[in-house]
Design a protein around this motif. Structure first.
Motif, PDB file in Angstrom:
ATOM      1  N   ASP A  77       6.543   6.512   5.794  1.00  0.00           N
ATOM      2  CA  ASP A  77       7.159   6.231   4.496  1.00  0.00           C
ATOM      3  C   ASP A  77       6.171   5.648   3.482  1.00  0.00           C
ATOM      4  O   ASP A  77       6.522   5.433   2.323  1.00  0.00           O
ATOM      5  CB  ASP A  77       8.378   5.321   4.642  1.00  0.00           C
ATOM      6  N   GLU A  78       4.931   5.394   3.897  1.00  0.00           N
ATOM      7  CA  GLU A  78       3.901   4.955   2.962  1.00  0.00           C
ATOM      8  C   GLU A  78       3.047   6.130   2.470  1.00  0.00           C
ATOM      9  O   GLU A  78       2.113   5.933   1.695  1.00  0.00           O
ATOM     10  CB  GLU A  78       2.981   3.912   3.603  1.00  0.00           C
ATOM     11  N   ILE A  79       3.369   7.336   2.915  1.00  0.00           N
ATOM     12  CA  ILE A  79       2.604   8.519   2.545  1.00  0.00           C
ATOM     13  C   ILE A  79       3.404   9.358   1.550  1.00  0.00           C
ATOM     14  O   ILE A  79       4.550   9.720   1.813  1.00  0.00           O
ATOM     15  CB  ILE A  79       2.269   9.367   3.786  1.00  0.00           C
ATOM     16  N   ILE A  80       2.815   9.637   0.409  1.00  0.00           N
ATOM     17  CA  ILE A  80       3.438  10.508  -0.588  1.00  0.00           C
ATOM     18  C   ILE A  80       2.467  11.645  -0.880  1.00  0.00           C
ATOM     19  O   ILE A  80       1.356  11.421  -1.355  1.00  0.00           O
ATOM     20  CB  ILE A  80       3.762   9.764  -1.890  1.00  0.00           C
ATOM     21  N   LEU A  81       2.893  12.849  -0.590  1.00  0.00           N
ATOM     22  CA  LEU A  81       2.087  14.035  -0.849  1.00  0.00           C
ATOM     23  C   LEU A  81       2.679  14.806  -2.031  1.00  0.00           C
ATOM     24  O   LEU A  81       3.862  14.628  -2.357  1.00  0.00           O
ATOM     25  CB  LEU A  81       2.065  14.930   0.391  1.00  0.00           C
ATOM     26  N   SER A  82       1.890  15.659  -2.627  1.00  0.00           N
ATOM     27  CA  SER A  82       2.443  16.467  -3.719  1.00  0.00           C
ATOM     28  C   SER A  82       3.554  17.380  -3.211  1.00  0.00           C
ATOM     29  O   SER A  82       4.486  17.707  -3.951  1.00  0.00           O
ATOM     30  CB  SER A  82       1.350  17.279  -4.412  1.00  0.00           C
ATOM     31  N   SER A  83       3.482  17.774  -1.937  1.00  0.00           N
ATOM     32  CA  SER A  83       4.558  18.581  -1.347  1.00  0.00           C
ATOM     33  C   SER A  83       5.852  17.772  -1.250  1.00  0.00           C
ATOM     34  O   SER A  83       6.946  18.293  -1.468  1.00  0.00           O
ATOM     35  CB  SER A  83       4.145  19.095   0.034  1.00  0.00           C
ATOM     36  N   ALA A 138       6.724   8.130  -8.250  1.00  0.00           N
ATOM     37  CA  ALA A 138       7.023   8.104  -6.821  1.00  0.00           C
ATOM     38  C   ALA A 138       6.284   6.960  -6.139  1.00  0.00           C
ATOM     39  O   ALA A 138       6.850   6.247  -5.293  1.00  0.00           O
ATOM     40  CB  ALA A 138       6.648   9.436  -6.190  1.00  0.00           C
ATOM     41  N   ALA A 139       5.016   6.758  -6.495  1.00  0.00           N
ATOM     42  CA  ALA A 139       4.217   5.700  -5.880  1.00  0.00           C
ATOM     43  C   ALA A 139       4.736   4.313  -6.250  1.00  0.00           C
ATOM     44  O   ALA A 139       4.875   3.431  -5.386  1.00  0.00           O
ATOM     45  CB  ALA A 139       2.758   5.842  -6.299  1.00  0.00           C
ATOM     46  N   LEU A 140       5.038   4.108  -7.523  1.00  0.00           N
ATOM     47  CA  LEU A 140       5.532   2.804  -7.968  1.00  0.00           C
ATOM     48  C   LEU A 140       6.891   2.489  -7.367  1.00  0.00           C
ATOM     49  O   LEU A 140       7.204   1.324  -7.080  1.00  0.00           O
ATOM     50  CB  LEU A 140       5.604   2.767  -9.493  1.00  0.00           C
ATOM     51  N   SER A 141       7.698   3.521  -7.138  1.00  0.00           N
ATOM     52  CA  SER A 141       9.009   3.315  -6.521  1.00  0.00           C
ATOM     53  C   SER A 141       8.860   2.792  -5.092  1.00  0.00           C
ATOM     54  O   SER A 141       9.600   1.889  -4.672  1.00  0.00           O
ATOM     55  CB  SER A 141       9.795   4.632  -6.512  1.00  0.00           C
ATOM     56  N   VAL A 142       7.906   3.338  -4.346  1.00  0.00           N
ATOM     57  CA  VAL A 142       7.670   2.875  -2.975  1.00  0.00           C
ATOM     58  C   VAL A 142       7.125   1.446  -2.985  1.00  0.00           C
ATOM     59  O   VAL A 142       7.548   0.599  -2.183  1.00  0.00           O
ATOM     60  CB  VAL A 142       6.692   3.815  -2.234  1.00  0.00           C
ATOM     61  N   ILE A 193       0.834  -1.198   0.000  1.00  0.00           N
ATOM     62  CA  ILE A 193       0.000   0.000   0.000  1.00  0.00           C
ATOM     63  C   ILE A 193       0.870   1.250   0.000  1.00  0.00           C
ATOM     64  O   ILE A 193       1.895   1.310   0.685  1.00  0.00           O
ATOM     65  CB  ILE A 193      -0.913   0.044   1.248  1.00  0.00           C
ATOM     66  N   VAL A 194       0.427   2.244  -0.748  1.00  0.00           N
ATOM     67  CA  VAL A 194       1.001   3.582  -0.629  1.00  0.00           C
ATOM     68  C   VAL A 194      -0.157   4.567  -0.728  1.00  0.00           C
ATOM     69  O   VAL A 194      -1.117   4.344  -1.472  1.00  0.00           O
ATOM     70  CB  VAL A 194       2.073   3.844  -1.716  1.00  0.00           C
ATOM     71  N   PHE A 195      -0.084   5.621   0.044  1.00  0.00           N
ATOM     72  CA  PHE A 195      -1.114   6.659   0.030  1.00  0.00           C
ATOM     73  C   PHE A 195      -0.577   7.843  -0.776  1.00  0.00           C
ATOM     74  O   PHE A 195       0.485   8.383  -0.446  1.00  0.00           O
ATOM     75  CB  PHE A 195      -1.479   7.068   1.456  1.00  0.00           C
ATOM     76  N   LEU A 196      -1.307   8.210  -1.812  1.00  0.00           N
ATOM     77  CA  LEU A 196      -0.833   9.215  -2.760  1.00  0.00           C
ATOM     78  C   LEU A 196      -1.844  10.355  -2.824  1.00  0.00           C
ATOM     79  O   LEU A 196      -2.978  10.164  -3.275  1.00  0.00           O
ATOM     80  CB  LEU A 196      -0.665   8.591  -4.144  1.00  0.00           C
ATOM     81  N   SER A 197      -1.430  11.523  -2.363  1.00  0.00           N
ATOM     82  CA  SER A 197      -2.366  12.639  -2.260  1.00  0.00           C
ATOM     83  C   SER A 197      -1.832  13.893  -2.921  1.00  0.00           C
ATOM     84  O   SER A 197      -0.633  14.176  -2.855  1.00  0.00           O
ATOM     85  CB  SER A 197      -2.656  12.942  -0.782  1.00  0.00           C
TER      86      SER A 197
END
Length: 267
Positions: free
Chosen positions: A68-74, A193-197, A40-44
């Motif tokens: 480390d499972e959270i990816i924000l546009s920031s 970024a999401a696929l890398s995680v 799982i990754v959270f992409l916002s």
């Protein structure tokens, strides 16, 4: 289809929560995905908060997610500046979470607007005229413009609320300078970024989100399966009007647990 999916890219606003309230079944579905070994990754597209703030917000809803499972546009914007423009100075137009993510990535923050190489624009829910004018000054003195995303609205506690497009519009209209880079979904910056995680190829992943323009479009562009949830802003009437349909349509993310449980029983 779900039997071929090993990784889930999950949106937050309108998918996991609305404002400060978790969407029914979201926490249980996330726990279930972990229990059956899914990644799982959270992409916002949220750029005005930090990953730590997002983690704490989710924890308050009893949804426990490692940072480390959270990816924000920031997050992705900060990495972009460090990788593509090392040593640059940034001026942030946004809430404090943006500055936290920029600093965490090592991006130097300008002390004065006139020193900035880039103005980074994101959602600013406490915007003042002085802050808007400082960003204006930075651009007038040569700073280039990068935006965490360009969404027009986001689903909040009181319904749809103005998003980053409003902040962008003020700076672009007053300076005559266009935004050079938009980082957020549906750009490849976010899917990469999401696929890398996840550490998975796109065909083994699915993105779940409430936006046709950002979530579903990102999946279509990246070769990632897509699931639209109707717990955000999109209605069935709006869905019927679009040509490029998502692979799945659910009332909410809670439907995923039911579908996967049924597959487990059949297997």
């Amino acid at each position: 289809m779900l039997n071929t999916i090993d990784g889930f890219i999950i949106d937050l606003d309108g998918t996991v929560y609305k404002g400060a309230t978790a969407i029914a079944g979201a926490g249980e579905t996330i726990d279930y995905l972990r229990s059956i070994g899914k990644r799982i990754v959270f992409l916002s597209n949220r750029g005005n908060i930090s990953r730590a703030m997002c983690r704490d917000k989710l924890a308050a809803m009893h949804i426990h997610v490692p940072e480390d499972e959270i990816i924000l546009s920031s997050t992705v914007t900060a990495r972009y500046l460090m990788q593509r423009h090392p040593g640059c100075k940034a001026w942030a137009l946004g809430d404090p979470g943006l500055r936290d993510e920029l600093a965490a990535a090592g991006v130097q923050l300008a002390e004065k607007p006139e020193e900035a190489d880039w103005v980074v624009i994101t959602l600013h829910e406490t915007l003042t005229y002085r802050e808007l004018n400082q960003a204006f000054k930075a651009v007038r003195n040569g700073a280039r413009i990068i935006a965490t995303n360009d969404d027009k609205t986001f689903p909040g506690d009181e319904g749809d609320s103005i998003d980053v497009a409003g902040m962008i519009g003020a700076i672009v209209a007053s300076t005559g300078q266009e935004v050079e880079v938009v980082i957020g979904k549906p750009s490849a910056h976010m899917s990469e970024a999401a696929l890398s995680v996840l550490g998975l190829p796109p065909e083994r992943c699915m993105i779940i989100g409430d936006s046709l323009m950002s979530d579903i479009r990102l999946g279509k562009r990246s070769g990632i399966r897509t699931a639209l949830v109707l717990s955000g802003s999109v209605t069935r009437d709006e869905l019927d009007a679009v040509m490029d349909k998502p692979d799945c349509v659910w009332e909410s993310i809670g439907d995923l647990k039911m579908l996967l449980s049924r597959n487990e029983e059949i297997a």
